[in-house]
Design a protein around this motif. Structure first.
Motif, PDB file in Angstrom:
ATOM      1  N   SER A   1       8.981  -2.531 -13.958  1.00 37.51           N
ATOM      2  CA  SER A   1       8.541  -3.140 -12.718  1.00 37.51           C
ATOM      3  C   SER A   1       7.880  -2.084 -11.856  1.00 37.51           C
ATOM      4  CB  SER A   1       9.770  -3.722 -12.020  1.00 37.51           C
ATOM      5  OG  SER A   1       9.614  -3.689 -10.639  1.00 37.51           O
ATOM      6  N   PHE A   2       6.642  -2.285 -11.508  1.00 36.83           N
ATOM      7  CA  PHE A   2       5.921  -1.352 -10.641  1.00 36.83           C
ATOM      8  C   PHE A   2       4.717  -2.114 -10.130  1.00 36.83           C
ATOM      9  CE2 PHE A   2       4.443  -0.896 -14.967  1.00 36.83           C
ATOM     10  CZ  PHE A   2       3.060  -0.936 -14.837  1.00 36.83           C
ATOM     11  N   PRO A   3       4.099  -1.670  -9.038  1.00 38.70           N
ATOM     12  CA  PRO A   3       2.939  -2.404  -8.526  1.00 38.70           C
ATOM     13  C   PRO A   3       1.825  -2.402  -9.578  1.00 38.70           C
ATOM     14  CG  PRO A   3       3.474  -0.529  -7.093  1.00 38.70           C
ATOM     15  CD  PRO A   3       4.435  -0.501  -8.208  1.00 38.70           C
ATOM     16  N   ARG A   4       1.445  -3.571 -10.024  1.00 38.92           N
ATOM     17  CA  ARG A   4       0.464  -3.696 -11.112  1.00 38.92           C
ATOM     18  C   ARG A   4      -0.887  -3.108 -10.742  1.00 38.92           C
ATOM     19  NH1 ARG A   4       4.816  -4.139 -13.775  1.00 38.92           N
ATOM     20  NH2 ARG A   4       5.531  -6.196 -14.382  1.00 38.92           N
ATOM     21  N   LEU A   5      -1.130  -3.004  -9.448  1.00 40.01           N
ATOM     22  CA  LEU A   5      -2.417  -2.492  -8.967  1.00 40.01           C
ATOM     23  C   LEU A   5      -2.714  -1.089  -9.498  1.00 40.01           C
ATOM     24  CD1 LEU A   5      -4.633  -3.561  -7.170  1.00 40.01           C
ATOM     25  CD2 LEU A   5      -3.501  -2.506  -5.215  1.00 40.01           C
ATOM     26  N   ILE A   6      -1.668  -0.319  -9.772  1.00 40.98           N
ATOM     27  CA  ILE A   6      -1.938   1.057 -10.193  1.00 40.98           C
ATOM     28  C   ILE A   6      -2.588   1.111 -11.576  1.00 40.98           C
ATOM     29  CG2 ILE A   6      -0.073   1.977  -8.793  1.00 40.98           C
ATOM     30  CD1 ILE A   6       1.563   2.439 -11.189  1.00 40.98           C
ATOM     31  N   ILE A   7      -2.520   0.019 -12.338  1.00 44.08           N
ATOM     32  CA  ILE A   7      -3.148   0.032 -13.672  1.00 44.08           C
ATOM     33  C   ILE A   7      -4.685   0.035 -13.562  1.00 44.08           C
ATOM     34  CG2 ILE A   7      -3.427  -1.247 -15.834  1.00 44.08           C
ATOM     35  CD1 ILE A   7      -0.792   0.069 -15.789  1.00 44.08           C
ATOM     36  N   PRO A   8      -5.307  -0.999 -12.934  1.00 41.00           N
ATOM     37  CA  PRO A   8      -6.771  -0.910 -12.811  1.00 41.00           C
ATOM     38  C   PRO A   8      -7.211   0.296 -11.982  1.00 41.00           C
ATOM     39  CG  PRO A   8      -5.931  -2.803 -11.578  1.00 41.00           C
ATOM     40  CD  PRO A   8      -4.798  -2.281 -12.400  1.00 41.00           C
ATOM     41  N   LEU A   9      -6.416   0.643 -10.978  1.00 41.51           N
ATOM     42  CA  LEU A   9      -6.763   1.786 -10.130  1.00 41.51           C
ATOM     43  C   LEU A   9      -6.868   3.069 -10.953  1.00 41.51           C
ATOM     44  CD1 LEU A   9      -7.082   2.778  -7.131  1.00 41.51           C
ATOM     45  CD2 LEU A   9      -4.652   3.354  -7.218  1.00 41.51           C
TER      46      LEU A   9
ATOM     47  N   MET B   1       0.819  -1.212   0.000  1.00 38.58           N
ATOM     48  CA  MET B   1       0.000   0.000   0.000  1.00 38.58           C
ATOM     49  C   MET B   1       0.852   1.260   0.000  1.00 38.58           C
ATOM     50  SD  MET B   1      -3.181   0.236  -0.304  1.00 38.58           S
ATOM     51  CE  MET B   1      -4.014  -1.097  -1.102  1.00 38.58           C
ATOM     52  N   GLU B   2       1.978   1.227   0.769  1.00 37.87           N
ATOM     53  CA  GLU B   2       2.816   2.421   0.771  1.00 37.87           C
ATOM     54  C   GLU B   2       3.496   2.585  -0.585  1.00 37.87           C
ATOM     55  OE1 GLU B   2       6.490   0.739   3.363  1.00 37.87           O
ATOM     56  OE2 GLU B   2       4.465   0.008   3.451  1.00 37.87           O
ATOM     57  N   SER B   3       3.698   1.433  -1.262  1.00 34.69           N
ATOM     58  CA  SER B   3       4.301   1.541  -2.587  1.00 34.69           C
ATOM     59  C   SER B   3       3.342   2.217  -3.560  1.00 34.69           C
ATOM     60  CB  SER B   3       4.721   0.169  -3.106  1.00 34.69           C
ATOM     61  OG  SER B   3       3.610  -0.693  -3.129  1.00 34.69           O
ATOM     62  N   ILE B   4       2.043   2.004  -3.333  1.00 34.92           N
ATOM     63  CA  ILE B   4       1.052   2.690  -4.155  1.00 34.92           C
ATOM     64  C   ILE B   4       1.175   4.198  -3.921  1.00 34.92           C
ATOM     65  CG2 ILE B   4      -1.415   3.042  -4.580  1.00 34.92           C
ATOM     66  CD1 ILE B   4      -0.645   0.383  -5.508  1.00 34.92           C
ATOM     67  N   HIS B   5       1.372   4.557  -2.673  1.00 31.94           N
ATOM     68  CA  HIS B   5       1.497   5.970  -2.342  1.00 31.94           C
ATOM     69  C   HIS B   5       2.699   6.572  -3.059  1.00 31.94           C
ATOM     70  CE1 HIS B   5       1.015   9.579  -0.001  1.00 31.94           C
ATOM     71  NE2 HIS B   5       2.306   9.549   0.237  1.00 31.94           N
ATOM     72  N   LYS B   6       3.790   5.798  -3.114  1.00 30.12           N
ATOM     73  CA  LYS B   6       5.003   6.247  -3.780  1.00 30.12           C
ATOM     74  C   LYS B   6       4.737   6.529  -5.256  1.00 30.12           C
ATOM     75  CE  LYS B   6       8.973   4.187  -4.920  1.00 30.12           C
ATOM     76  NZ  LYS B   6       9.794   2.990  -4.932  1.00 30.12           N
ATOM     77  N   PHE B   7       3.783   5.806  -5.809  1.00 28.54           N
ATOM     78  CA  PHE B   7       3.515   5.937  -7.238  1.00 28.54           C
ATOM     79  C   PHE B   7       2.331   6.864  -7.522  1.00 28.54           C
ATOM     80  CE2 PHE B   7       6.258   2.274  -7.452  1.00 28.54           C
ATOM     81  CZ  PHE B   7       6.909   2.461  -8.649  1.00 28.54           C
ATOM     82  N   LYS B   8       2.040   7.734  -6.559  1.00 25.41           N
ATOM     83  CA  LYS B   8       0.915   8.645  -6.707  1.00 25.41           C
ATOM     84  C   LYS B   8       0.994   9.434  -8.019  1.00 25.41           C
ATOM     85  CE  LYS B   8       0.788  11.776  -3.710  1.00 25.41           C
ATOM     86  NZ  LYS B   8       1.057  12.429  -2.440  1.00 25.41           N
ATOM     87  N   TYR B   9       2.181   9.964  -8.283  1.00 24.21           N
ATOM     88  CA  TYR B   9       2.353  10.788  -9.477  1.00 24.21           C
ATOM     89  C   TYR B   9       2.189   9.946 -10.750  1.00 24.21           C
ATOM     90  CZ  TYR B   9       4.470  14.080 -12.739  1.00 24.21           C
ATOM     91  OH  TYR B   9       4.708  14.909 -13.801  1.00 24.21           O
TER      92      TYR B   9
ATOM     93  N   LEU C   1      10.750   8.208 -10.796  1.00 20.87           N
ATOM     94  CA  LEU C   1      11.203   9.590 -10.670  1.00 20.87           C
ATOM     95  C   LEU C   1      10.081  10.468 -10.136  1.00 20.87           C
ATOM     96  CD1 LEU C   1      14.018   9.433 -11.834  1.00 20.87           C
ATOM     97  CD2 LEU C   1      13.368  11.137 -13.522  1.00 20.87           C
ATOM     98  N   SER C   2      10.452  11.435  -9.302  1.00 19.09           N
ATOM     99  CA  SER C   2       9.426  12.306  -8.743  1.00 19.09           C
ATOM    100  C   SER C   2       9.065  13.389  -9.758  1.00 19.09           C
ATOM    101  CB  SER C   2       9.928  12.965  -7.463  1.00 19.09           C
ATOM    102  OG  SER C   2      10.897  13.922  -7.797  1.00 19.09           O
ATOM    103  N   GLN C   3       7.951  14.062  -9.471  1.00 21.56           N
ATOM    104  CA  GLN C   3       7.455  15.090 -10.377  1.00 21.56           C
ATOM    105  C   GLN C   3       8.493  16.193 -10.597  1.00 21.56           C
ATOM    106  OE1 GLN C   3       3.767  16.662  -9.039  1.00 21.56           O
ATOM    107  NE2 GLN C   3       3.402  17.840 -10.893  1.00 21.56           N
TER     108      GLN C   3
END
Lengths: 259, 251
Positions: free
Chosen positions: A96-104, A1-9, B124-126
């Protein structure tokens, strides 16, 4: 879940991507989001307001919109998220990234349509002279429950579609069935009156029915949701989230190999 | 205990593809499998078999081998897009990768939009991205094409953009797959210079190539794969010489 946060952007960029690619090749662009429900609304009014006059509702247009908007949003999100992993295979296979961000992000990209259509709803509310009351404050909560339910379904459908490509067609069939079994152009009370009790419970276990019913009570009758019905919708929503999350986590590891 | 801590460690890694199973599975196939379970076995295909090696921090490794040797499978395991069937892989550091043509681009988005998407997926960050945007565009030499959807790009333009993003994410590990051979001579030279510069800044470098010359000039170590098995691992010059002459070393 925190990894999702990391990928917010990243999620934000994926949302923009979906949005841009969806409309780049259309001249009317986002206007479709308004035109589609208007066409549907017109048809439903003709069919159920004139041809088959068995739903003589007051404020029939608003009544219909309160059914169509949640259903449209559900159908749009579930359709697009089911094929989301496959449509994004180019980036999934190569990064490589959490795949969850795709459907999300695919689901979140559709929120704009919900907002536009809610604008349409308020226009009709004002035209119909329905008083805007404090009960309208239930709407954000109701749509939040729907969104969470959609996320659960999106996780399940997207990951299953990778391993089992028939999923897409099964989903389409279920959506058609749901269009008739969700109280869109009739009210839940008619289902209540005409269905055996057990079947009615099953009918209302569909969170869409719970949400639509609650939204109608809030907008048309200035009253809070019926507690037990809304609680059932919340429980089913929670179950879909838990099942979706577990299933997705279990299968996401091998997604790249099957794309 | 080694003097330099490995930044990549691959330990007894195998990757199996089930030819029958590993395609998306269709209902009638599922039924057939159920019925024929006793008589038919899955056709297992081992893309990698019991592979072990490590790369020290700041080292450079070239991977050579014919088609179907398992090179691309190995890269997708290294970048973490796919996972090994058995064994472990440890990669400690930020990876910049360019796998095949146009790493992770969407054809309907413009070059600039793809940079945003790709760089943010690389972690990478914004603020990092907006700071580097003009450098990335400059390096790619795409000029006005940067605001054109990349489905109109030639394969060379695609690679220039992909390479430009990969080297600008400040990779601690840079992974390049063949791709460079697509760019024109000038761009190839510029890219090689940049790779040398990134290497001299202490980054680890991994390249897959058919061209023995590329591997010899860029790498100190090399790995020769054949049908998923490690044939030889050692000094780049020795491995390349053996690979070029096609002589399998005596095991």
């Amino acid at each position: 879940m925190e990894s999702i946060h990391k990928f917010k952007y990243t999620v934000w960029n994926l949302i923009l991507k979906d949005f841009k690619t969806q409309y780049r090749n259309m001249s009317l662009g986002v206007l479709w989001s308004v035109l589609n429900p208007l066409v549907m609304l017109g048809v439903l009014i003709i069919v159920f307001g004139y041809i088959n006059r068995n739903a003589p509702q007051e404020n029939f247009a608003v009544f219909l919109l309160l059914g169509m908007i949640p259903y449209n949003f559900f159908s749009l999100c579930v359709n697009s998220s089911t094929s989301s992993l496959i449509n994004n295979s180019q980036i999934i296979k190569k990064m490589s990234f959490p795949r969850l961000i795709i459907p999300l992000s695919t689901v979140l990209a559709q929120v704009i349509h919900l907002i536009i259509q809610l604008g349409l709803l308020f226009l009709f509310v004002i035209i119909s002279g329905i008083p805007i009351t404090l009960s309208f404050l239930w709407l954000p909560l109701i749509f939040m429950v729907e969104l969470l339910f959609i996320l659960g379904v999106a996780m399940i459908c997207s990951v299953l579609d990778v391993f089992f490509r028939d999923t897409k067609y099964i989903v389409q069939s279920i959506l058609t069935v749901l269009f008739w079994l969700t109280p869109i152009f009739y009210s839940a009370s008619r289902a209540h009156d005409n269905l055996p009790n057990l079947l009615y419970k099953l009918f209302m276990a569909n969170p869409l029915a719970g949400c639509i019913e609650a939204a109608r009570r809030a907008v048309l009758f200035n009253s809070p949701p019926e507690v037990d019905l809304f609680v059932i919708a919340c429980i089913v929503t929670l179950a879909s989230l838990i099942i979706g999350f577990i299933l997705f986590r279990k299968l996401e590891k091998n997604v790249a190999d099957y794309l | 205990m080694t003097l330099t801590e490995p930044i990549i460690r691959v330990d007894k890694v195998s990757k199996r593809f089930r030819l029958r199973l590993q395609r998306p599975f269709i209902l009638h196939e599922a039924l057939r499998r159920l019925l024929l379970r006793s008589t038919q076995k899955d056709e297992d295909f081992w893309a990698l078999k019991d592979l072990s090696f490590s790369v020290p921090k700041g080292g450079s490794l070239g991977i050579v081998g014919g088609n179907g040797a398992g090179k691309s499978t190995l890269l997708s395991l290294l970048i973490g897009a796919s996972h090994p069937t058995s064994g472990t892989i440890m990669v400690s550091g930020k990876v910049g990768a360019l796998l095949e043509l146009g790493a992770g681009f969407h054809p309907d988005l413009t070059g600039r939009e793809n940079i945003l998407l790709n760089a943010s997926l690389s972690g990478l960050s914004q603020s990092d991205i907006s700071r580097k945007m003009s450098d990335i565009i400059d390096f790619s030499e795409l000029g006005d094409f940067i605001d054109v959807p990349i489905r109109n790009y030639s394969s060379g333009m695609n690679v220039r953009l992909g390479f430009s993003v990969a080297i600008h994410v400040d990779p601690e590990i840079l992974i390049i797959d063949e791709a460079l051979s697509v760019g024109d001579a000038d761009f190839q030279k510029k890219s090689l210079d940049r790779i040398q510069q990134i290497k001299s800044n202490g980054a680890t470098f991994i390249v897959v190539s058919h061209s023995v010359g590329t591997v010899e000039s860029l790498c100190d170590q090399a790995l020769w794969l054949d049908h998923g098995k490690l044939i030889m691992h050692g000094e780049a010059s020795e491995v390349c010489a053996a690979y070029a002459s096609g002589s399998f070393p005596q095991a």
